[in-house]
Design a protein around this motif. Sequence first.
Motif, PDB file in Angstrom:
ATOM      1  N   ILE A 120      13.861   0.170  66.233  1.00 21.68           N
ATOM      2  CA  ILE A 120      13.884   0.042  64.779  1.00 21.68           C
ATOM      3  C   ILE A 120      13.721   1.403  64.118  1.00 21.68           C
ATOM      4  CG2 ILE A 120      12.670  -0.915  62.771  1.00 21.68           C
ATOM      5  CD1 ILE A 120      11.985  -3.355  64.446  1.00 21.68           C
ATOM      6  N   VAL A 121      12.768   2.199  64.610  1.00 22.34           N
ATOM      7  CA  VAL A 121      12.515   3.519  64.022  1.00 22.34           C
ATOM      8  C   VAL A 121      13.728   4.431  64.180  1.00 22.34           C
ATOM      9  CG1 VAL A 121      11.112   5.612  64.199  1.00 22.34           C
ATOM     10  CG2 VAL A 121      10.018   3.362  64.314  1.00 22.34           C
TER      11      VAL A 121
ATOM     12  N   TYR B 273      19.869   5.105  59.387  1.00 20.58           N
ATOM     13  CA  TYR B 273      20.211   4.408  58.151  1.00 20.58           C
ATOM     14  C   TYR B 273      19.758   5.206  56.936  1.00 20.58           C
ATOM     15  CZ  TYR B 273      20.248   0.794  54.540  1.00 20.58           C
ATOM     16  OH  TYR B 273      20.474   0.097  53.376  1.00 20.58           O
ATOM     17  N   ALA B 274      18.551   5.764  56.998  1.00 17.67           N
ATOM     18  CA  ALA B 274      18.017   6.546  55.882  1.00 17.67           C
ATOM     19  C   ALA B 274      18.870   7.782  55.621  1.00 17.67           C
ATOM     20  CB  ALA B 274      16.571   6.952  56.172  1.00 17.67           C
TER      21      ALA B 274
ATOM     22  N   PHE C   2      12.587   8.803  54.584  1.00 12.36           N
ATOM     23  CA  PHE C   2      12.003   7.999  55.652  1.00 12.36           C
ATOM     24  C   PHE C   2      11.160   8.898  56.531  1.00 12.36           C
ATOM     25  CE2 PHE C   2      12.259   6.400  60.092  1.00 12.36           C
ATOM     26  CZ  PHE C   2      11.473   5.274  59.918  1.00 12.36           C
ATOM     27  N   ASP C   3       9.926   8.481  56.769  1.00 13.31           N
ATOM     28  CA  ASP C   3       8.994   9.225  57.608  1.00 13.31           C
ATOM     29  C   ASP C   3       8.775   8.445  58.895  1.00 13.31           C
ATOM     30  OD1 ASP C   3       6.959  10.596  58.808  1.00 13.31           O
ATOM     31  OD2 ASP C   3       5.591  10.558  57.097  1.00 13.31           O
TER      32      ASP C   3
ATOM     33  N   GLU D  57       8.835  -2.199  57.121  1.00 15.23           N
ATOM     34  CA  GLU D  57      10.121  -2.193  56.442  1.00 15.23           C
ATOM     35  C   GLU D  57      10.395  -3.540  55.798  1.00 15.23           C
ATOM     36  OE1 GLU D  57      12.061   0.329  55.882  1.00 15.23           O
ATOM     37  OE2 GLU D  57      10.913   1.745  57.102  1.00 15.23           O
ATOM     38  N   VAL D  58      11.255  -3.513  54.812  1.00 14.29           N
ATOM     39  CA  VAL D  58      11.719  -4.737  54.152  1.00 14.29           C
ATOM     40  C   VAL D  58      13.234  -4.770  54.254  1.00 14.29           C
ATOM     41  CG1 VAL D  58      11.756  -6.073  52.026  1.00 14.29           C
ATOM     42  CG2 VAL D  58       9.784  -4.647  52.544  1.00 14.29           C
ATOM     43  N   ILE D  59      13.780  -5.913  54.649  1.00 15.13           N
ATOM     44  CA  ILE D  59      15.229  -6.017  54.839  1.00 15.13           C
ATOM     45  C   ILE D  59      15.760  -7.311  54.223  1.00 15.13           C
ATOM     46  CG2 ILE D  59      15.371  -4.568  56.899  1.00 15.13           C
ATOM     47  CD1 ILE D  59      15.191  -6.999  58.627  1.00 15.13           C
TER      48      ILE D  59
END
Length: 344
Positions: A238-239, A245-246, A253-254, A261-263
């Motif tokens: 995911i990271v 994506y960021a 994004f850090d 996260e929110v999706i």
Amino acid sequence: MFGYKFLVTGGAGFIGSNLIDFLLSQGAAVVCLDNFATGKRENLNDASKNDRFTLYEGDIRNYEDCQKAVVGCDYVLHQAALGSVPRSIEDPMASTDVNIGGFVKMLHAAKEAGVKRFVYAASSSTYGDHPDMPKVEHKFGNALSPYAITKYVDELYARNFADLYGIECIGLRYFNVFGRRQDPNGAYAAVIPKFVSSLINHESPYINGDGSYSRDFTYIDNVVQANIKAATTPTKDIVCQMSLYANEQTIDFDASRPLSEVINIAYGERTTLNDLVVYLKEALSAYDSNILNVPTVYRETRNGDIPHSLASIKKASALIGYHPEYSVREGILEACGWYYKNLK
């Protein structure tokens, strides 16, 4: 999922009970926490026959209930809430008490129990009056209802708990979920089961407005898929995907911060209410051709309603590999078959 233990809050509800049935079918152990304020015991009929299922009748507003239910659980799928925009407008205190107070208690109990990840039901109502289409996760406007505010506050708490305590959190912003077991009765029933119930009984469905309002309707099996992937996709994956994506979306994004996260969880297609009635009539006419002749009645628009809703699901696809299996029309065919059998 064999060997894992899940807590599903609001498990006697529409989404929760579908999650429970799927998890049990995959070999998981499942705990359900529900106070049956809106959930139905009959939704747990199949689950109750499984020795890997445990029911805790309790309330997320009671911290001790949250503590007891989460013991030994690897993942929490938090579905419990007081839904409905109109209900929140009529009684904002109740919505706040459950959706924020109960959320924080459950989140804290999950943190204390050391769960691997806390996945929670967020809402597309959070986007408020932001005009952009499709909706992307980092852009939203002014909230149009107390319900929307409560769901946004939940996202803030999840981010804060991740930063302070390291608990991994993923919020799923649902877009108009529909399907089997969604209750057509009551003042706050969702539009699809309400329309289906009316049509089956040869009664006119009521549309608020002229029918041009549109929604990104999402079939329940897509939502089940999203919850499972949100819970079990490895953190490193995911990271990594979020970093890509960021960069693509030119947003900050850090990667060193704990995961929160929110999706968006949707189908990614807009359907007007007028089109929806047509699709429902076509699907139900396979069982009763007279349904095609039932007229539609139009009335005033409703306070707090968002005119149009359409989701970008690029982030969900990138982060957890979410790919909806059912289109709106495919979902309607499945849902109408279930409803005709169970409501007739």
